[in-house]
Design an enzyme around this catalytic site. Structure first.
Site, PDB file in Angstrom:
ATOM      1  N   GLY A 160       4.427   1.472  -2.036  1.00  0.00           N
ATOM      2  CA  GLY A 160       4.550   1.811  -3.453  1.00  0.00           C
ATOM      3  C   GLY A 160       3.239   2.283  -4.029  1.00  0.00           C
ATOM      4  O   GLY A 160       2.274   2.536  -3.310  1.00  0.00           O
ATOM      5  N   ASP A 161       3.240   2.380  -5.361  1.00  0.00           N
ATOM      6  CA  ASP A 161       2.104   2.918  -6.094  1.00  0.00           C
ATOM      7  C   ASP A 161       1.678   1.848  -7.091  1.00  0.00           C
ATOM      8  O   ASP A 161       2.458   1.482  -7.976  1.00  0.00           O
ATOM      9  CB  ASP A 161       2.590   4.188  -6.818  1.00  0.00           C
ATOM     10  CG  ASP A 161       1.520   4.799  -7.706  1.00  0.00           C
ATOM     11  OD1 ASP A 161       0.431   4.211  -7.842  1.00  0.00           O
ATOM     12  OD2 ASP A 161       1.792   5.871  -8.277  1.00  0.00           O
ATOM     13  N   PHE A 162       0.454   1.337  -6.944  1.00  0.00           N
ATOM     14  CA  PHE A 162       0.068   0.222  -7.817  1.00  0.00           C
ATOM     15  C   PHE A 162      -0.114   0.641  -9.275  1.00  0.00           C
ATOM     16  O   PHE A 162      -0.271  -0.204 -10.145  1.00  0.00           O
ATOM     17  CB  PHE A 162      -1.107  -0.597  -7.290  1.00  0.00           C
ATOM     18  CG  PHE A 162      -2.341   0.126  -6.798  1.00  0.00           C
ATOM     19  CD1 PHE A 162      -2.890   1.188  -7.479  1.00  0.00           C
ATOM     20  CD2 PHE A 162      -2.978  -0.339  -5.637  1.00  0.00           C
ATOM     21  CE1 PHE A 162      -4.048   1.804  -7.024  1.00  0.00           C
ATOM     22  CE2 PHE A 162      -4.141   0.278  -5.169  1.00  0.00           C
ATOM     23  CZ  PHE A 162      -4.677   1.357  -5.866  1.00  0.00           C
ATOM     24  N   HIS A 182     -13.216  -1.184  -7.383  1.00  0.00           N
ATOM     25  CA  HIS A 182     -14.386  -0.296  -7.429  1.00  0.00           C
ATOM     26  C   HIS A 182     -14.015   1.185  -7.238  1.00  0.00           C
ATOM     27  O   HIS A 182     -14.827   2.052  -7.498  1.00  0.00           O
ATOM     28  CB  HIS A 182     -15.469  -0.745  -6.431  1.00  0.00           C
ATOM     29  CG  HIS A 182     -15.191  -0.447  -4.994  1.00  0.00           C
ATOM     30  ND1 HIS A 182     -16.130  -0.641  -4.017  1.00  0.00           N
ATOM     31  CD2 HIS A 182     -14.101   0.034  -4.362  1.00  0.00           C
ATOM     32  CE1 HIS A 182     -15.633  -0.300  -2.849  1.00  0.00           C
ATOM     33  NE2 HIS A 182     -14.407   0.111  -3.028  1.00  0.00           N
ATOM     34  N   ASP A 205       0.869  -1.184   0.000  1.00  0.00           N
ATOM     35  CA  ASP A 205       0.000   0.000   0.000  1.00  0.00           C
ATOM     36  C   ASP A 205       0.901   1.227   0.000  1.00  0.00           C
ATOM     37  O   ASP A 205       2.135   1.110  -0.059  1.00  0.00           O
ATOM     38  CB  ASP A 205      -0.937   0.005   1.236  1.00  0.00           C
ATOM     39  CG  ASP A 205      -2.249   0.753   0.967  1.00  0.00           C
ATOM     40  OD1 ASP A 205      -2.180   1.961   0.667  1.00  0.00           O
ATOM     41  OD2 ASP A 205      -3.328   0.150   1.058  1.00  0.00           O
TER      42      ASP A 205
END
Ligand SMILES: C[S@@+](CC[C@H](N)C(=O)[O-])C[C@H]1O[C@@H](n2cnc3c(N)ncnc32)[C@H](O)[C@@H]1O
Length: 340
Positions: free
Chosen positions: A230-232, A250, A207
């Site tokens: 991190g950054d997905f 969503h 996350d």
């Protein structure tokens, strides 16, 4: 009330619709008692409202009127002698109940949600979530920059999704061994549950840095727990055997979901799977939590709840194939995908 197949008078229709419009007050009343922890002051025995008011620092008359309303939806009960008790349903509001709803109710009614709901008509006109225009930034940036909102959101999300996922978890068989990566796993409550029930698995909690708890849960051996910040949209941790995305897809538009899913696809070990824990919108006119959650997404972010066909399309675009959908007992289904 249903008018399909029956005759309804204009006056009955008006009274009914205005009563429905007032249903936001049930949410407001639930929020107030959840914030104040009223249920925590009710044990097995009923108590006079004056005692409850003293214990919660509230006005006895106001508290009585709020409880009287919530008794109509089976949260509290007014005994014949006027004392108040908690119903079995209302027990879920106690802080110490398993999967307590207390902070989930507070999150579902936080000011970001109320204010955006108020502007829903504008959203319909523009086709854009009202939140960013109202608050001047994207939802998750706002939450990240506001410790109070972050506490309400992440605390509530844990309890909200915890109970729903518990129902979904019973449906899903996890692999016996290997690594499960919880993508956007928040503070790690779900990963912890997965690891407790599947002792052969290791877990990676992924996350944004400010969300990660920074410590292994006490009941999990430290070698089974890794946290990665991190950054997905950039990349996700590699070589997982199962990528879990709980309440992630969503939040995002189709294009954004495809970017996240492509990154999962790139990172997957051979034979790995993706398990999306999210609502699936069913056809038809029945009451459906997915349709309520869909409006939350519409108000706050660029996301949406999806039908099975819509899930199939975003998986296709990410080089994945929808393998199966395990139907929901609660608001969450498990939508499983594999690499093409
Ligand atoms: C709706 S919450 C779901 C949390 C958790 N999976 C659950 O079911 O309770 C969405 C999560 O996505 C995380 N998130 C948002 N943007 C992200 C990004 N760019 N990279 C990684 N995580 C992100 C948020 O911090 C948040 O924890």
């Amino acid at each position: 009330m249903s008018s399909s197949g029956g005759v309804i008078t204009p006056e009955a229709s008006t009274v009914y619709l205005i009563s429905e419009a007032h249903s936001y007050l049930k949410a407001a009343a639930l929020r107030a008692v959840a914030q104040l922890g009223v249920a925590d002051h009710l044990g097995d025995d009923p108590r006079p409202v004056e005692e409850l008011a003293e214990a919660t620092g509230t006005d006895a008359d106001f508290l009585h009127r709020v409880i009287r309303l919530l008794a109509t939806i089976d949260v509290f009960r007014q005994e014949e002698d006027g004392r108040i008790s908690l119903t079995p349903l209302g027990q879920g509001l106690r802080t110490d109940s398993r999967y307590s709803a207390r902070w989930g109710v507070v999150m579902s009614t936080m000011h970001t949600h109320w204010s955006s709901a108020f502007e829903l008509g504008d959203g319909l006109r523009t086709g854009k979530a009202p939140f960013p225009a109202l608050f001047g930034e994207q939802y998750f940036d706002y939450v990240a920059g506001n410790p109070e909102a972050a506490a309400e959101f992440h605390g509530g999300m844990g309890s909200f999704s915890g109970a729903a996922r518990r129902l979904a978890l019973d449906e899903y068989s996890f692999p016996e061994a290997g690594t499960v990566v919880d993508v956007g796993g928040g503070t790690g409550g779900f990963l912890r549950d997965i690891l407790l029930e599947n002792p052969g698995l290791r877990g990676v909690l992924f996350d944004q840095a400010h969300v990660l708890p920074g410590e292994t849960p006490r009941d999990i051996a430290s070698e089974r727990w890794t946290e990665v910040a991190g950054d997905f949209f950039e990349e996700v941790p590699a070589d997982g055997d199962l990528y879990v995305l709980s309440y992630i897809t969503h939040d995002w538009s189709d294009e954004e979901c495809v970017r996240i899913l492509r990154n999962c696809r790139k990172a997957m070990a051979p034979g790995a799977r993706i398990a999306v824990f999210d609502a699936v919108v069913e056809p038809g006119n029945e009451p459906d939590d997915a349709k309520l959650l869909d409006l939350v997404m519409m108000m706050l972010v660029s996301g949406r709840e999806r039908t099975a066909a819509e899930f199939g399309r975003i998986f296709d675009q990410a080089g994945l194939r929808l393998a199966r959908i395990l139907p929901a007992q609660g608001p969450l289904s498990v939508v499983e995908a594999v690499a093409v």
